[in-house]
Design an enzyme around this catalytic site. Structure first.
Site: not given
Ligand code: FRU
Length: 488
Positions: A76, A164, A245-246, A338
């Site tokens: 990533d 990430s 996340r992310d 994602e």
């Protein structure tokens, strides 16, 4: 309309914008996602791509170069950006942040060892005049040892990783690095002693870019920002396999003075609960191809409950945030949406997100790739791009044959089903991604480096691979060109 009479009509989505503070959540429905299979050629034979060429990334060569010159696995990756996702060079250097891990690890073991590293290269050189691997220098890790572990209330973690995020750059060279700080609590056999703890976090540092190259200072303190709340965003008590996340931050011209964040989440239900609804299925009244809600859930589709979250900053320094309701759900469709991002063009708001073939729910199939949704605001009744399916750019994939895995590909698949993942859409429709695996069972080669950049032509509710870009649609490997310069 659906391309094939054996498939349903996609859901009608108006693209209408809603107040970002409101609780309207758009749905990527099963009726939408079944358009993926509807576009697939049922006669495509072993090794052939069954998906439309316009939405398929051209095949990447098996002898791809490595951007790190053997130093690390890289996956990533994100650039230095401002509030509008413009991409910056600093004092003539381009910078890329990547998740990295030691090459002595197997590539599939990387997730629990991930750390944020960085690369730099001179700006302003056309891709075809650079070395084949993109010409980057690996600069090392961003965080000093031990810094990112400090935020966790329970310090008895077995693994502590950095996942990430995104990086904002400011005029004086200040960097706000948003990322996912993660602690795992595992037994020696790899099972969870308790659920992992992913937290969306911020660390502030400075970039130094001079004649010799790029380095960073600061990044010795982390502010935890958001933890899954169990109300809109599923947490570890509800599902030990939850996704949270992310972070990606941006400003919305329609709501000046505010900073928003999108991120990956799951709908906040108890794992396995029969929580999908007829609206998640999304069939038009009387559609003869509609599914029955009970059957869909009897087949286990409710284990796949992805959403895309929204949060808004409470202060100028972006250290305090609160959640807003999700902007998209994919209940009974997929479990992972994602690295979401907001991309603005011609007054439209595109929500791009990556998803895996393996995370689709029972009865849904589609390639590994980046999916897109378009609306009139950051919270909209998002229209999935490309015939209502959502597929923006997939890997060459044959949906007539099983997926296999990146480490054990199905012999009937294309050699490129896992060629790219973790796509990020850059200014001008350029898309970077990392190579996961290329080849078949007899010549499989794992990636751990960036794929060639490709270009999407983005226009209303369609996107198309630009085959005039680079060589038959494939640009330079690891090409993340800045479209703005910063001279602090
Ligand atoms: C996508 C992803 C991200 C996560 C990272 C962890 O490739 O699953 O969502 O931050 O990989 O390795």
């Amino acid at each position: 309309r659906a391309a094939d009479p054996g498939f349903p009509e996609p859901t009608i989505h108006t693209q209408q914008a809603h107040d970002p503070d409101s609780d309207f959540t758009s749905r990527w429905t099963r009726a939408d996602a079944r358009q993926l299979k509807a576009m697939s050629d049922p006669t495509a034979g072993p090794g052939q791509n069954s998906m439309p060429t316009d939405y398929t990334m051209p095949a990447v060569s098996h002898d791809f170069p490595d951007m790190s010159n053997g130093k690390v696995w890289a996956w990533d990756t994100w650039p230095l950006t401002d509030a509008q996702a413009n991409q910056y060079s600093v004092n003539g250097w381009e910078v890329a942040f990547s998740l990295v891990a030691d090459r002595s690890l197997g590539f599939d073991a990387r997730h629990v060892y991930a750390k944020i590293g960085f690369f730099y290269r001179k700006a302003g050189i056309p891709a075809d005049q650079r070395p084949a691997n993109g010409g980057w220098t690996y600069g090392g890790l961003v965080f000093p040892d031990g810094v990112t572990g400090k935020i966790f209330p329970d310090q008895s973690y077995s693994h502590q990783t950095q996942w990430s995020g995104s990086a904002r750059v400011y005029p004086g060279g200040k960097i706000k690095l948003f990322f996912t700080d993660v602690a795992f609590y595992r037994n020696p056999d790899g099972s969870d002693r308790k659920p992992y703890d992913p937290e969306i976090a911020l660390s502030v540092g400075h970039i130094h870019a001079d004649k010799k190259g790029v380095s960073f200072t600061g990044f010795n303190k982390v502010d935890p920002l958001l933890k899954a709340d169990g109300k809109w965003y599923q947490n570890g008590d509800q599902n030990e396999f939850f996704n949270f996340r992310d972070p990606f931050t941006f400003e919305d011209p329609a709501h000046p003075g505010k900073t928003y964040m999108v991120f990956e989440g799951n709908s906040a239900v108890q794992r396995g609960g029969r929580d999908c609804t007829d609206d998640d299925l999304g069939y038009r009244p009387g559609d003869p191809r509609a599914e029955n809600l009970k059957t869909v859930m009897d087949n286990g589709a409710m284990y796949q409950m992805a959403n895309i979250g929204l949060a808004v900053a409470d202060n100028q320094s972006l250290t305090r945030w609160h959640f807003l309701p999700p902007i998209l759900s994919a209940n009974c469709v997929t479990d992972q949406t994602e690295r979401p991002q907001i991309y603005m063009k011609d007054g439209k708001y595109y929500l791009f997100t990556i998803s895996h073939r393996s995370t689709f729910a029972s009865g849904i199939d589609g390639p590994e790739g980046v999916y897109g949704f378009v609306g009139n605001g950051i919270r909209s009744d998002f229209q999935p791009v490309n015939r209502g399916s959502g597929l923006a750019l997939g890997n060459p994939t044959n949906l007539n044959y099983p997926a296999g895995t990146p480490f054990a590909p199905d012999p009937n698949q294309t050699a490129n089903e896992f060629q790219a993942y973790s796509h990020y859409v850059m200014p001008n429709g350029l898309v970077e991604s990392f190579i996961d695996a290329i080849g078949g069972p007899n010549d499989l080669r794992r990636g751990g480096t960036l794929a060639p950049t490709v270009r999407l032509q983005i226009d209303g509710d369609t996107t198309k691979v630009d085959r005039s870009y680079g060589h038959d649609g494939l640009g330079g490997y690891a090409d993340l060109p800045a479209n703005r310069e910063l001279m602090p």
